[in-house]
Design a protein around this motif. Structure first.
Motif, PDB file in Angstrom:
ATOM      1  N   VAL A   1      10.158  -8.001   5.966  1.00  0.00           N
ATOM      2  CA  VAL A   1       9.783  -8.604   4.691  1.00  0.00           C
ATOM      3  C   VAL A   1       8.796  -7.705   3.956  1.00  0.00           C
ATOM      4  O   VAL A   1       8.868  -7.527   2.742  1.00  0.00           O
ATOM      5  CB  VAL A   1       9.170 -10.001   4.914  1.00  0.00           C
ATOM      6  CG1 VAL A   1       8.810 -10.660   3.584  1.00  0.00           C
ATOM      7  CG2 VAL A   1      10.139 -10.882   5.693  1.00  0.00           C
ATOM      8  N   ARG A   2       7.870  -7.134   4.701  1.00  0.00           N
ATOM      9  CA  ARG A   2       6.875  -6.244   4.103  1.00  0.00           C
ATOM     10  C   ARG A   2       7.540  -5.030   3.459  1.00  0.00           C
ATOM     11  O   ARG A   2       7.177  -4.614   2.360  1.00  0.00           O
ATOM     12  CB  ARG A   2       5.884  -5.798   5.184  1.00  0.00           C
ATOM     13  CG  ARG A   2       4.778  -4.901   4.661  1.00  0.00           C
ATOM     14  CD  ARG A   2       3.786  -4.608   5.768  1.00  0.00           C
ATOM     15  NE  ARG A   2       4.349  -3.719   6.775  1.00  0.00           N
ATOM     16  CZ  ARG A   2       4.180  -3.840   8.083  1.00  0.00           C
ATOM     17  NH1 ARG A   2       3.472  -4.856   8.556  1.00  0.00           N
ATOM     18  NH2 ARG A   2       4.704  -2.978   8.920  1.00  0.00           N
TER      19      ARG A   2
ATOM     20  N   ASP B   1      -1.766 -13.140  -2.370  1.00  0.00           N
ATOM     21  CA  ASP B   1      -2.466 -13.897  -1.320  1.00  0.00           C
ATOM     22  C   ASP B   1      -1.926 -15.313  -1.210  1.00  0.00           C
ATOM     23  O   ASP B   1      -1.648 -15.809  -0.108  1.00  0.00           O
ATOM     24  CB  ASP B   1      -3.965 -13.952  -1.636  1.00  0.00           C
ATOM     25  CG  ASP B   1      -4.695 -12.682  -1.218  1.00  0.00           C
ATOM     26  OD1 ASP B   1      -4.213 -12.010  -0.294  1.00  0.00           O
ATOM     27  OD2 ASP B   1      -5.739 -12.378  -1.825  1.00  0.00           O
ATOM     28  N   ARG B   2      -1.761 -15.978  -2.366  1.00  0.00           N
ATOM     29  CA  ARG B   2      -1.319 -17.369  -2.327  1.00  0.00           C
ATOM     30  C   ARG B   2       0.132 -17.473  -1.858  1.00  0.00           C
ATOM     31  O   ARG B   2       0.496 -18.422  -1.161  1.00  0.00           O
ATOM     32  CB  ARG B   2      -1.489 -18.023  -3.700  1.00  0.00           C
ATOM     33  CG  ARG B   2      -1.512 -19.541  -3.611  1.00  0.00           C
ATOM     34  CD  ARG B   2      -1.808 -20.219  -4.914  1.00  0.00           C
ATOM     35  NE  ARG B   2      -3.120 -19.902  -5.454  1.00  0.00           N
ATOM     36  CZ  ARG B   2      -3.570 -20.406  -6.601  1.00  0.00           C
ATOM     37  NH1 ARG B   2      -2.814 -21.240  -7.308  1.00  0.00           N
ATOM     38  NH2 ARG B   2      -4.768 -20.087  -7.036  1.00  0.00           N
ATOM     39  N   ASN B   3       0.963 -16.511  -2.238  1.00  0.00           N
ATOM     40  CA  ASN B   3       2.350 -16.543  -1.784  1.00  0.00           C
ATOM     41  C   ASN B   3       2.466 -16.249  -0.294  1.00  0.00           C
ATOM     42  O   ASN B   3       3.329 -16.822   0.386  1.00  0.00           O
ATOM     43  CB  ASN B   3       3.181 -15.542  -2.584  1.00  0.00           C
ATOM     44  CG  ASN B   3       3.627 -16.089  -3.929  1.00  0.00           C
ATOM     45  OD1 ASN B   3       4.612 -16.828  -4.028  1.00  0.00           O
ATOM     46  ND2 ASN B   3       2.891 -15.762  -4.977  1.00  0.00           N
ATOM     47  N   VAL B   4       1.604 -15.379   0.213  1.00  0.00           N
ATOM     48  CA  VAL B   4       1.603 -15.110   1.652  1.00  0.00           C
ATOM     49  C   VAL B   4       1.118 -16.343   2.413  1.00  0.00           C
ATOM     50  O   VAL B   4       1.672 -16.692   3.463  1.00  0.00           O
ATOM     51  CB  VAL B   4       0.728 -13.878   1.971  1.00  0.00           C
ATOM     52  CG1 VAL B   4       0.519 -13.741   3.479  1.00  0.00           C
ATOM     53  CG2 VAL B   4       1.371 -12.610   1.416  1.00  0.00           C
TER      54      VAL B   4
ATOM     55  N   GLU C   1       2.848 -21.235   5.756  1.00  0.00           N
ATOM     56  CA  GLU C   1       2.986 -22.684   5.902  1.00  0.00           C
ATOM     57  C   GLU C   1       4.437 -23.141   5.897  1.00  0.00           C
ATOM     58  O   GLU C   1       4.797 -24.089   6.593  1.00  0.00           O
ATOM     59  CB  GLU C   1       2.230 -23.383   4.770  1.00  0.00           C
ATOM     60  CG  GLU C   1       0.721 -23.178   4.819  1.00  0.00           C
ATOM     61  CD  GLU C   1       0.022 -23.790   3.627  1.00  0.00           C
ATOM     62  OE1 GLU C   1       0.729 -24.359   2.748  1.00  0.00           O
ATOM     63  OE2 GLU C   1      -1.221 -23.703   3.539  1.00  0.00           O
ATOM     64  N   THR C   2       5.273 -22.486   5.070  1.00  0.00           N
ATOM     65  CA  THR C   2       6.637 -22.977   4.874  1.00  0.00           C
ATOM     66  C   THR C   2       7.723 -22.016   5.351  1.00  0.00           C
ATOM     67  O   THR C   2       8.869 -22.428   5.539  1.00  0.00           O
ATOM     68  CB  THR C   2       6.887 -23.266   3.381  1.00  0.00           C
ATOM     69  OG1 THR C   2       6.849 -22.027   2.646  1.00  0.00           O
ATOM     70  CG2 THR C   2       5.836 -24.214   2.835  1.00  0.00           C
ATOM     71  N   GLY C   3       7.387 -20.746   5.498  1.00  0.00           N
ATOM     72  CA  GLY C   3       8.398 -19.749   5.846  1.00  0.00           C
ATOM     73  C   GLY C   3       9.203 -19.272   4.658  1.00  0.00           C
ATOM     74  O   GLY C   3      10.123 -18.458   4.819  1.00  0.00           O
TER      75      GLY C   3
END
Length: 208
Positions: A194-195, A159-162, A167-169
């Motif tokens: 990416v998924r 979740d945090r990486n997504v 925010e940053t790409g």
């Protein structure tokens, strides 16, 4: 010693991205690790000093008892400043490179140390709390471990990486691909190419 440390290191303790980028030879990893080791050293010293003081020092007057509690309370408070700095540095590291299992564990350890320091400060000011302190510490640790497990760590990491990707790409697909199937709901929010890369190893493991 702790007051001098916090006063001298105030710029370093709460330095942000600019602090890391402007300091020659300082990486985000070094910045976070130095803060974590400082936290462990400060906490160990605090527990030793407070423990010995409570066990060996016997104030003769109410005034001496008050001075002792103020000094030990200040020591705990200054250690919490170092703790806040360590967590701040860790969060900067995560913002730059994403959350991983070791970084999540370091974050959990930092929060656990904060709870232990709060219990220690309570024991300094409330004499009756000292008797049950070991049992409370063990119970709080057990509850914390259970809560960490029930929070589904791999899902939190994904979740945090997504969120960071939004925010940053930037996203570390190779690392996310090594997470367990718990991370799948978060990874499915990524765009198709990416998924597919992030879930390939998960799909292969589930197929086996």
């Amino acid at each position: 010693l702790f007051v001098a440390f916090v006063a001298v290191q105030v710029a370093v303790l709460f330095g942000g991205h600019d602090r890391v980028l402007e300091t020659a030879g300082l990486t985000y990893a070094e910045y976070a690790r130095s803060g974590f080791w400082q936290l462990l050293a400060a906490t160990a010293l605090t527990f030793a000093v407070v423990g010995l003081a409570l066990a060996r020092v016997h104030p003769r007057t109410a005034g001496e008892g008050l001075v002792l509690r103020i000094l030990l309370g200040a020591l705990c408070a200054l250690t919490l400043v170092v703790l806040a700095s360590a967590l701040h540095r860790l969060r900067l590291y995560e913002d730059a490179f994403g959350l991983t299992r070791p970084r999540l564990l370091a974050e959990a350890v930092g929060l656990w140390l904060g709870l232990m320091l709060a219990l220690l400060a309570t024991a300094v000011w409330v004499r009756r709390a000292r008797r049950g302190l070991p049992q409370i510490a063990v119970l709080a640790t057990a509850v914390g471990l259970l809560a960490l497990s029930l929070s589904v760590p791999d899902r939190r990491i994904a979740d945090r990486n997504v969120d960071r990707w939004r925010e940053t790409g930037n996203i570390d697909v190779r690392y996310l691909a090594g997470l367990s199937a718990d991370a799948t709901p978060a990874l499915l929010e990524l765009p198709l190419p990416v998924r597919e890369a992030a879930t390939a190893r998960i799909r292969a493991r589930l197929a086996d």
